[in-house]
Design an enzyme around this catalytic site. Structure first.
Site, PDB file in Angstrom:
ATOM      1  N   ASP A  10       0.865  -1.178   0.000  1.00 19.99           N
ATOM      2  CA  ASP A  10       0.000   0.000   0.000  1.00 19.99           C
ATOM      3  C   ASP A  10       0.904   1.232   0.000  1.00 19.99           C
ATOM      4  OD1 ASP A  10      -2.103   1.732   0.169  1.00 19.99           O
ATOM      5  OD2 ASP A  10      -2.736   1.160   2.189  1.00 19.99           O
ATOM      6  N   MET A  11       0.885   2.003  -1.077  1.00 25.02           N
ATOM      7  CA  MET A  11       1.719   3.190  -1.170  1.00 25.02           C
ATOM      8  C   MET A  11       1.300   4.200  -0.085  1.00 25.02           C
ATOM      9  SD  MET A  11       3.674   2.300  -3.599  1.00 25.02           S
ATOM     10  CE  MET A  11       4.581   3.841  -3.744  1.00 25.02           C
ATOM     11  N   ASP A 104      -2.934   2.439  -6.110  1.00 22.64           N
ATOM     12  CA  ASP A 104      -1.765   2.461  -5.220  1.00 22.64           C
ATOM     13  C   ASP A 104      -1.717   1.286  -4.253  1.00 22.64           C
ATOM     14  OD1 ASP A 104      -3.952   3.208  -3.711  1.00 22.64           O
ATOM     15  OD2 ASP A 104      -2.916   4.793  -2.631  1.00 22.64           O
ATOM     16  N   GLU A 105      -2.365   0.181  -4.627  1.00 20.68           N
ATOM     17  CA  GLU A 105      -2.493  -0.935  -3.682  1.00 20.68           C
ATOM     18  C   GLU A 105      -2.548  -2.251  -4.451  1.00 20.68           C
ATOM     19  OE1 GLU A 105      -5.823  -2.291  -0.322  1.00 20.68           O
ATOM     20  OE2 GLU A 105      -6.023  -0.391  -1.405  1.00 20.68           O
TER      21      GLU A 105
END
Length: 360
Positions: A10-11, A104-105
């Site tokens: 996860d960013m 982003d995940e």
């Protein structure tokens, strides 16, 4: 069968972090990315902004009250998509078993790599930091549910491992909101009967879980006991995209509602254009002041990614609502997708086309 090894990445504060990388002067400062205007909402904010109580989905006007000296920036979808593609290229350099959850995940299944999972996460972190200047948090476990729980454990730039012997004890203190599949309404219902933590949720029987969560009750019953058999899927079908916002005060002014729907229609159709896909079903959701949710949909004759058509259809749906109570939330979503543009011809269109061909 040996336990699987799943990584959830996860960013960290993705949109805000990209802005800080693109403009180094923003590093260490409270950056808030979101919609403009009095009814805009926060999309993402930096960890410096979160210290002030700002969080995603918060109305922008509240964020500005909490963090008046914050740096407020518009959403740049094209830029974030560009960086996201580079992130996923790095993930795919590790394994082909990558499931994109969002921009982003992602989940990675590294079971067959037979390598130390912590070392693999450190390689991913080093490559993303070195090439893109970004950090991420990762969770490692033997199923997707626990890996996702782990990745959220010590953000930002975190790493957590959850092993089988740690379950369910490690989950017990967590709030029920951490359990994937439990929505806001279910949380409210459980809170009403004094259930706030997973430890309290574990006391419910299977029948009680079905009562509160419907068909997902058994899945949730198993997940909080460490059982989740979902596989990492490399072909994740997008079923719908949507946006919604909660107003600072209830409104029944259709002009305000249409203004918000216009913003949503523009944002969603831009997403369709970027991905070269088309939608056929348009849904408007409203929540009234008594917390009742109403949704209405319209399926078009033809697939579209036209801003004008989506906006007009959303307006038509809204105009068919009998608004007799204040509205606290409105949302717009698109579904029923295709990546091929075609029209569904009526029998009249078909006859005209055939005649036209015969005359040529």
């Amino acid at each position: 069968m040996d336990k699987r090894v799943i990584i959830h990445v996860d960013m960290d504060a993705f949109f805000a972090s990209v802005e800080q990388v693109d403009n180094p002067k923003l590093k260490g400062k409270p950056v808030i990315v979101g919609g403009d205007g009095p009814r805009g909402v926060v999309s993402t904010c930096s960890y410096e902004a979160r210290k002030y109580g700002v969080h995603s989905a918060m109305p922008m006007f509240i964020a500005k009250q909490l963090c008046p000296k914050g740096i407020y920036l518009p959403v740049r979808h094209n830029r974030y998509s560009e960086v996201s593609k580079k992130v996923f290229e790095i993930l795919h350099s590790i394994t082909d078993l990558v499931e994109a959850v969002s921009i982003d995940e992602a989940y990675l299944d590294i079971t067959n790599l037979n390598e130390n999972p912590i070392q693999i996460v450190n390689i991913i972190k080093k490559r993303i930091k070195g090439r893109l200047g970004l950090t991420l948090s990762a969770g490692i476990s033997y199923n997707k549910f626990l890996a996702k729980i782990a990745s959220d454990w010590n953000k930002p730039n975190g790493l957590k491992v959850i092993t089988e012997d740690m379950v369910p004890e490690i989950l017990k203190p967590l709030p029920i909101s951490k359990v994937h599949g439990i929505g806001e309404r279910s949380i409210e219902r459980l809170n009403e009967i004094g259930i706030y933590t997973i430890e309290q949720l574990l006391k419910l029987t299977e029948d009680q879980m079905i009562y509160y969560f419907g068909k997902y009750g058994i899945e949730i019953y198993n997940r909080i006991r460490g059982i989740d058999n979902r596989l990492v899927s490399t072909e994740r079908e997008m079923k719908s995209i949507g946006r919604e916002t909660t107003f600072p005060s209830d409104t029944s002014d259709k002009e305000i509602l249409k203004e918000v729907l216009t913003d949503f229609a523009e944002e969603l159709t831009n997403s369709l254009l970027e991905e070269s896909i088309y939608a056929k079903t348009i849904t408007v959701k409203i929540k009234t002041q008594d917390f009742k949710t109403h949704t209405r949909s319209k399926t078009l004759k033809d697939y579209t990614n036209s801003f004008k058509e989506v906006k007009q259809t959303a307006f038509e749906i809204l105009d068919n609502y009998n608004i007799d109570k204040g509205i606290r939330l409105i949302g717009l979503s698109l579904s029923n997708f295709t990546n091929v543009r075609y029209q569904q011809l009526s029998i009249f269109d078909w006859v005209v086309n055939i005649k036209g061909k015969e005359e040529v």
